[in-house]
Motif scaffolding. Structure first.
Motif, mmCIF file in Angstrom:
data_model
loop_
_atom_site.group_PDB
_atom_site.id
_atom_site.type_symbol
_atom_site.label_atom_id
_atom_site.label_comp_id
_atom_site.label_asym_id
_atom_site.label_seq_id
_atom_site.Cartn_x
_atom_site.Cartn_y
_atom_site.Cartn_z
ATOM 1 N N UNK A 52 32.019 6.614 -38.819
ATOM 2 C CA UNK A 52 33.626 7.051 -38.128
ATOM 3 C C UNK A 52 33.167 7.067 -36.711
ATOM 4 N N UNK A 53 32.186 7.791 -36.338
ATOM 5 C CA UNK A 53 32.258 8.048 -34.612
ATOM 6 C C UNK A 53 31.856 6.842 -34.093
ATOM 7 N N UNK A 54 31.080 6.038 -34.850
ATOM 8 C CA UNK A 54 30.667 4.644 -33.991
ATOM 9 C C UNK A 54 31.921 3.747 -33.844
ATOM 10 N N UNK A 55 32.815 3.882 -35.075
ATOM 11 C CA UNK A 55 34.055 2.880 -34.908
ATOM 12 C C UNK A 55 35.036 3.523 -33.978
ATOM 13 N N UNK A 56 35.083 4.877 -33.493
ATOM 14 C CA UNK A 56 35.728 5.384 -32.834
ATOM 15 C C UNK A 56 35.550 5.112 -31.328
ATOM 16 N N UNK A 57 34.162 5.100 -31.126
ATOM 17 C CA UNK A 57 33.504 4.782 -30.146
ATOM 18 C C UNK A 57 33.823 3.410 -29.611
ATOM 19 N N UNK A 58 33.843 2.460 -30.596
ATOM 20 C CA UNK A 58 33.893 1.089 -30.310
ATOM 21 C C UNK A 58 35.309 0.713 -30.007
ATOM 22 N N UNK A 59 36.509 1.548 -30.800
ATOM 23 C CA UNK A 59 37.660 1.315 -30.198
ATOM 24 C C UNK A 59 38.147 1.881 -29.026
ATOM 25 N N UNK A 60 37.670 2.944 -28.512
ATOM 26 C CA UNK A 60 37.783 3.558 -27.274
ATOM 27 C C UNK A 60 37.101 2.545 -26.176
ATOM 28 N N UNK A 61 36.036 1.859 -26.373
ATOM 29 C CA UNK A 61 35.381 1.032 -25.585
ATOM 30 C C UNK A 61 36.401 -0.097 -25.477
ATOM 31 N N UNK A 62 36.767 -0.573 -26.454
ATOM 32 C CA UNK A 62 37.794 -1.890 -26.292
ATOM 33 C C UNK A 62 39.102 -1.576 -25.645
ATOM 34 N N UNK A 63 39.443 -0.297 -25.843
ATOM 35 C CA UNK A 63 40.536 0.223 -25.135
ATOM 36 C C UNK A 63 40.445 0.239 -23.718
ATOM 37 N N UNK A 64 39.167 0.840 -23.210
ATOM 38 C CA UNK A 64 38.842 0.742 -21.758
ATOM 39 C C UNK A 64 38.931 -0.533 -21.439
ATOM 40 N N UNK A 65 38.123 -1.479 -21.871
ATOM 41 C CA UNK A 65 38.010 -2.942 -21.375
ATOM 42 C C UNK A 65 39.278 -3.600 -21.177
ATOM 43 N N UNK A 66 40.331 -3.264 -22.229
ATOM 44 C CA UNK A 66 41.500 -4.069 -22.137
ATOM 45 C C UNK A 66 42.225 -3.399 -20.879
ATOM 46 N N UNK A 67 42.224 -2.032 -20.552
ATOM 47 C CA UNK A 67 42.874 -1.646 -19.462
ATOM 48 C C UNK A 67 42.313 -1.864 -18.132
ATOM 49 N N UNK A 68 40.940 -2.398 -18.138
ATOM 50 C CA UNK A 68 40.320 -2.861 -16.789
ATOM 51 C C UNK A 68 40.684 -4.244 -16.822
ATOM 52 N N UNK A 69 40.905 -5.098 -17.635
ATOM 53 C CA UNK A 69 41.526 -6.342 -17.611
ATOM 54 C C UNK A 69 42.661 -6.585 -16.913
ATOM 55 N N UNK A 70 43.584 -5.519 -17.610
ATOM 56 C CA UNK A 70 45.025 -5.463 -17.128
ATOM 57 C C UNK A 70 44.993 -5.249 -15.674
ATOM 58 N N UNK A 71 44.124 -4.075 -15.178
ATOM 59 C CA UNK A 71 44.212 -3.799 -13.754
ATOM 60 C C UNK A 71 43.659 -4.985 -13.023
ATOM 61 N N UNK A 72 42.782 -5.540 -13.248
ATOM 62 C CA UNK A 72 42.186 -6.695 -12.470
ATOM 63 C C UNK A 72 43.278 -7.756 -12.569
ATOM 64 N N UNK A 73 43.721 -8.129 -13.698
ATOM 65 C CA UNK A 73 44.807 -9.297 -13.584
ATOM 66 C C UNK A 73 46.120 -8.823 -12.742
ATOM 67 N N UNK A 74 46.330 -7.536 -12.790
ATOM 68 C CA UNK A 74 47.672 -7.180 -11.926
ATOM 69 C C UNK A 74 47.217 -7.171 -10.321
ATOM 70 N N UNK A 75 45.887 -6.818 -10.229
ATOM 71 C CA UNK A 75 45.466 -6.679 -8.808
ATOM 72 C C UNK A 75 45.388 -8.109 -8.244
ATOM 73 N N UNK A 76 45.111 -8.993 -8.981
ATOM 74 C CA UNK A 76 45.132 -10.440 -8.536
ATOM 75 C C UNK A 76 46.706 -11.046 -8.207
ATOM 76 N N UNK A 77 47.412 -10.514 -9.239
ATOM 77 C CA UNK A 77 49.042 -10.642 -9.013
ATOM 78 C C UNK A 77 49.522 -10.071 -7.587
ATOM 79 N N UNK A 78 48.943 -8.992 -7.489
ATOM 80 C CA UNK A 78 49.346 -8.369 -6.038
ATOM 81 C C UNK A 78 48.788 -9.038 -4.886
ATOM 82 N N UNK A 79 47.576 -9.518 -4.977
ATOM 83 C CA UNK A 79 47.088 -10.281 -4.006
ATOM 84 C C UNK A 79 47.747 -11.611 -3.856
#
Length: 112
Positions: free
Chosen positions: A6-33
């Protein structure tokens, strides 16, 4: 064992969520650019669509900042296990082996 999984899966979900947010931040930064400079050029040439591009760039900038802050707050940090830290961690312990290694005099390669 299920608690560890459960701890491992919770950490994996948290990592996937963080990666998704980073991808959204990069994509929107390119849009601003892409949108803001084109909007400024359009405004300078007298087109009204330039203001729409600048407004879109400002909205994308807000999304970039929000996604970056959310990713930073959700990042996986390494913390100690539940409970207190190991008090003997920083205390050096002498070797239990009385026979020295190559650092002893006349114990290296070629010693007689």
């Amino acid at each position: 064992m299920s608690g560890l999984m459960e701890d491992y899966e919770r950490a994996q979900r948290r990592t996937r969520g963080t990666r998704a947010r980073v991808v959204v931040a990069i994509a929107s930064a390119v849009g601003v650019w892409l949108t803001v400079p084109l909007g400024v050029i359009a405004v300078m040439s007298g087109e009204a669509a330039g203001w729409w591009l600048i407004a879109l760039g400002a909205a994308l900038l807000a999304v970039t900042v929000m996604a970056s802050v959310a990713a930073f707050r959700r990042r996986v940090t390494v913390v100690a296990e539940r409970g207190k830290a190991n008090p003997r961690f920083h205390e050096p312990q002498p070797s239990q082996n009385p026979v020295g290694g190559n650092s002893m005099i006349d114990s290296g390669i070629g010693a007689q």
